[in-house]
Design a protein around this motif. Structure first.
Motif, short mmCIF file in Angstrom:
data_model
loop_
_atom_site.label_atom_id
_atom_site.label_comp_id
_atom_site.label_asym_id
_atom_site.label_seq_id
_atom_site.Cartn_x
_atom_site.Cartn_y
_atom_site.Cartn_z
N LEU A 1 -1.74 -9.86 5.68
CA LEU A 1 -2.58 -8.69 5.33
C LEU A 1 -2.88 -7.78 6.31
O LEU A 1 -3.37 -6.71 6.01
N SER A 2 -2.71 -7.98 7.50
CA SER A 2 -3.18 -7.01 8.47
C SER A 2 -2.16 -6.27 9.11
O SER A 2 -2.19 -5.52 10.02
N GLN A 3 -0.80 -6.39 8.57
CA GLN A 3 0.34 -5.63 9.24
C GLN A 3 0.80 -4.72 7.77
O GLN A 3 1.20 -5.27 7.00
N PRO A 4 1.24 -3.57 8.25
CA PRO A 4 1.63 -2.51 7.08
C PRO A 4 2.71 -3.33 6.13
O PRO A 4 2.53 -3.39 4.89
N THR A 5 3.80 -3.75 6.84
CA THR A 5 4.87 -4.13 6.08
C THR A 5 4.63 -5.39 5.28
O THR A 5 4.95 -5.50 4.08
N MET B 1 -6.60 -7.86 -2.45
CA MET B 1 -6.29 -8.52 -1.35
C MET B 1 -6.15 -7.52 -0.02
O MET B 1 -6.48 -8.10 1.04
N THR B 2 -6.05 -6.35 -0.27
CA THR B 2 -5.90 -5.46 1.26
C THR B 2 -6.80 -4.41 1.10
O THR B 2 -7.20 -3.59 2.09
N GLY B 3 -7.61 -3.98 -0.06
CA GLY B 3 -8.12 -2.79 -0.21
C GLY B 3 -7.62 -1.55 0.14
O GLY B 3 -8.29 -0.49 0.36
N GLY B 4 -6.29 -1.56 0.32
CA GLY B 4 -5.33 -0.29 0.30
C GLY B 4 -5.03 -0.40 1.69
O GLY B 4 -4.01 0.52 2.09
N GLY B 5 -5.52 -1.26 2.58
CA GLY B 5 -5.24 -1.33 3.98
C GLY B 5 -3.86 -2.31 4.27
O GLY B 5 -3.20 -2.54 3.49
N PRO B 6 -3.80 -2.42 5.69
CA PRO B 6 -4.31 -1.84 6.55
C PRO B 6 -3.98 -0.19 7.06
O PRO B 6 -2.89 0.10 6.72
N ALA C 1 -1.55 1.44 4.27
CA ALA C 1 -0.19 1.06 4.16
C ALA C 1 -0.12 0.40 2.85
O ALA C 1 1.13 0.47 2.12
N THR C 2 -1.19 0.06 2.02
CA THR C 2 -1.16 -0.32 0.39
C THR C 2 -1.85 0.39 -0.19
O THR C 2 -2.05 0.12 -1.36
N GLN C 3 -2.02 1.73 0.03
CA GLN C 3 -2.71 2.67 -0.71
C GLN C 3 -1.90 3.22 -1.83
O GLN C 3 -1.14 4.31 -1.71
#
Lengths: 286, 307
Positions: free
Chosen positions: B169-173, B254-259, B262-264
């Motif tokens: 969850l800390s890497q964009p892809t 899961m990600t809050g839209g981050g990192p 990336a998941t916004q």
């Protein structure tokens, strides 16, 4: 169709894999809910799939009982968020079902409100995010922010399309002869609706209500925007169970997730045969 | 004789049709009011605010938002908002990957469930369980699963020489992949449920007749099942596309839209500028633009379907 042994084996294997994939994420949360603090973040060789020392501490912690290994104390216990979720989802269901059932009957029998079906579909199409600015302003104006009754009102509106469509297909399916007989007997239309039709529709009404309740219970975004502290619902409260001070309270969150997940899963199984109808706005009956 | 009986006019006094129309009107009234309350009035308010620079921070009540009138500037800004467009493409990417996979998996599973087999009921109940799980809770489940020391990496480590310690969850892809996997997990059951209901309705005697005439399973599927299922497939896909475009709960937990961003997705972007930047005039403009585009899309889709 000729059925071979090979096909049976293939089907068995595929379904087994699907079942495992469907269950593992749920079971991981169940397992986490019963893990003591020491096992929460165990990794590598220490990672436990089944808790080595299962405990109810996570649940005790949520309800404010001390005696667990958790050093932090909750500033707010879980009781109020559970109450908030129950009240807002319950009364939201009541609003949606009352307005939806009445309107569905009106349209099904008398053709009134012919604009409603399309209007309600469009309502469903809109992302809630896209109407939340005016809703937040209106709710603030009406003093409905951070209250279960404010949430119940918006839930009632958001799930109205489902209540309406479900009940409309049920009314459309119902044979009209009994109503006509009652009319001939001299009952008024209203009396026929309340004394004859509604009692006959008890089972569909119950199924539709449970369906709408599950939808309301599942909300996160609306509660996130419309509640702040007093009446936060379970999912919003769950997200607050971590901070820079305490880190993620993995086990406590999992225990809460379990509490939140159990009612809809059970209710969903109860109304299994109506799910398709409900989810497709009555376009498909099983 | 009760009061109600006394008040009721003689049966001939009012024609039944008129009686029905009146009751019908009254019965649909509450729903009409609720729709007006949530659709018409808020949309007008939204339109008004979208033409201003108003924000709750200004301290002015919203009816006086005209003090911050800026015409169509918000709508012009919208076209130059790179973050907005990135979030839209990202949302479309998620839909374009998740929905077809959900459809194919759901269809495949549904085909295995047409005939009876022992344990079918139990298997069916378990398979549809994921869609009953509260999406926010599903988000937390997958948040746990994808921790760097979590079970996903543990499982992967069985197949690799070195232990896997991927911070999903800390890497964009990988964060985007994780979010899509969560969506597939939760919503494949919906496809399965709807498509199975459709498949059961395909007449078995036609299939048997075609088999006797020597049609292969693939031929039978293309010539009999697909035409029969077309409407249902469209419904299933349309439902999922509509819902997936709104994707928020699971992903946000899961990600809050981050990192980073990336998941916004679109909903997350609107949430962020609503709650952090508080530029509500601009948010109103974006929201209205989305409503217009979606409505046009829906009208276009319905026209096509009717044809």
């Amino acid at each position: 169709m000729t059925r071979s042994v090979a096909f049976d084996v293939f089907r068995f294997a595929v379904i087994l894999i699907a079942l495992v994939l469907a269950l593992v994420p749920i079971l991981w949360m169940v397992s986490m809910a019963f893990k003591p603090v020491a096992e929460w973040q165990a990794t590598g060789a220490a990672l436990t799939w089944v808790p080595r020392a299962p405990t109810l501490d996570n649940f005790r912690f949520l309800f404010g009982q001390s005696g667990s290994d958790l050093i932090v104390a909750l500033d707010r216990k879980v009781g109020k968020p559970i109450l908030s979720s129950l009240l807002s989802s319950g009364f939201g269901t009541l609003i949606a079902m009352s307005a939806g059932t009445a309107a569905a009957y009106g349209l099904s029998r008398f053709g009134s409100g012919a604009n409603l079906p399309l209007a309600l579909i469009q309502l469903r199409l809109f992302p809630p995010m896209a109407v939340m600015i005016p809703v937040m302003i209106m709710w603030a104006f009406l003093g409905l922010i951070d209250s279960w009754w404010g949430l119940a009102l918006i839930y009632g509106i958001v799930t109205l399309p489902f209540a309406f469509w479900l009940m409309k297909t049920f009314f459309d399916d119902m044979p009209k002869e009994i109503e006509e007989a009652a009319l001939v007997e001299g009952c008024s239309r209203w009396r026929v609706f309340t004394r004859v039709t509604l009692p006959m529709m008890a089972a569909p009404l119950a199924a539709a209500s449970l369906f709408v309740f599950i939808l309301n219970w599942s909300d996160y975004l609306i509660a996130l925007l419309l509640t702040t502290r007093e009446w936060v619902t379970i999912p919003v409260y769950m997200a607050s169970l971590s901070s820079s001070m305490t880190g993620q309270l993995y086990g406590a969150k999992a225990a809460l997730g379990l509490i939140a997940a159990v009612p809809p899963v059970i209710l969903g199984l109860v109304i299994q045969k109506h799910l398709v109808r409900g989810l497709t706005f009555g376009a498909l009956k099983q | 004789m009760t009061m109600a009986d006394a008040r009721r006019p003689a049966p001939a006094a009012r024609p039944a049709a008129e009686d029905g129309a009146r009751l019908g009107f009254r019965l649909t009234l509450p729903a009409q009011i609720l729709v007006l309350f949530i659709a018409v009035f808020p949309l007008l308010m939204q339109l008004y605010i979208s033409l201003t620079d108003w924000s709750p921070l200004t301290g002015t009540a919203w009816p006086r938002a005209w003090e911050y009138w800026n015409g169509f500037a918000n709508y012009v800004d919208l076209f130059n908002d790179a973050k907005l467009w990135r979030s839209i493409w990202r949302t479309l990417l998620v839909v374009a990957i998740a929905v077809p996979i959900e459809f194919l998996l759901g269809l495949g599973l549904a085909m295995l469930f047409v005939d009876d087999f022992p344990g079918k009921k139990v298997a069916y109940s378990i398979l549809i369980a994921p869609m009953m799980v509260v999406p926010a809770v599903a988000g937390y489940m997958f948040f746990m699963l994808f921790q760097s020391g979590g079970p996903v990496n543990d499982l992967l480590s069985w197949f690799t020489p070195e232990p896997v310690a991927l911070a999903w969850l800390s890497q964009p892809t990988t964060a985007l992949v994780a979010v899509i996997i969560a969506d597939i997990w939760q919503w494949t059951p919906l496809m399965f449920l709807i498509l199975l209901a459709g498949l059961v309705g395909v007449p078995q005697d036609q299939l048997r007749a075609a088999a006797l005439l020597g049609a292969s399973p693939a031929q039978r599927f293309v010539t009999i099942v697909i035409p029969r299922m077309k409407a249902i497939m469209i419904i299933a896909i349309a439902l999922r596309v509509i819902e997936c475009l709104k994707i928020f709960d699971t992903l946000f937990i899961m990600t809050g839209g981050g990192p980073g961003d990336a998941t916004q997705t679109l909903s997350v972007y609107i949430y962020d500028i609503t709650t952090q930047d508080l530029i509500w005039g601009y948010v109103a403009a974006i929201a209205l633009a989305i409503l217009v585009v979606l409505s046009l899309g829906a009208v276009w889709a319905m026209r096509r379907m009717v044809r």
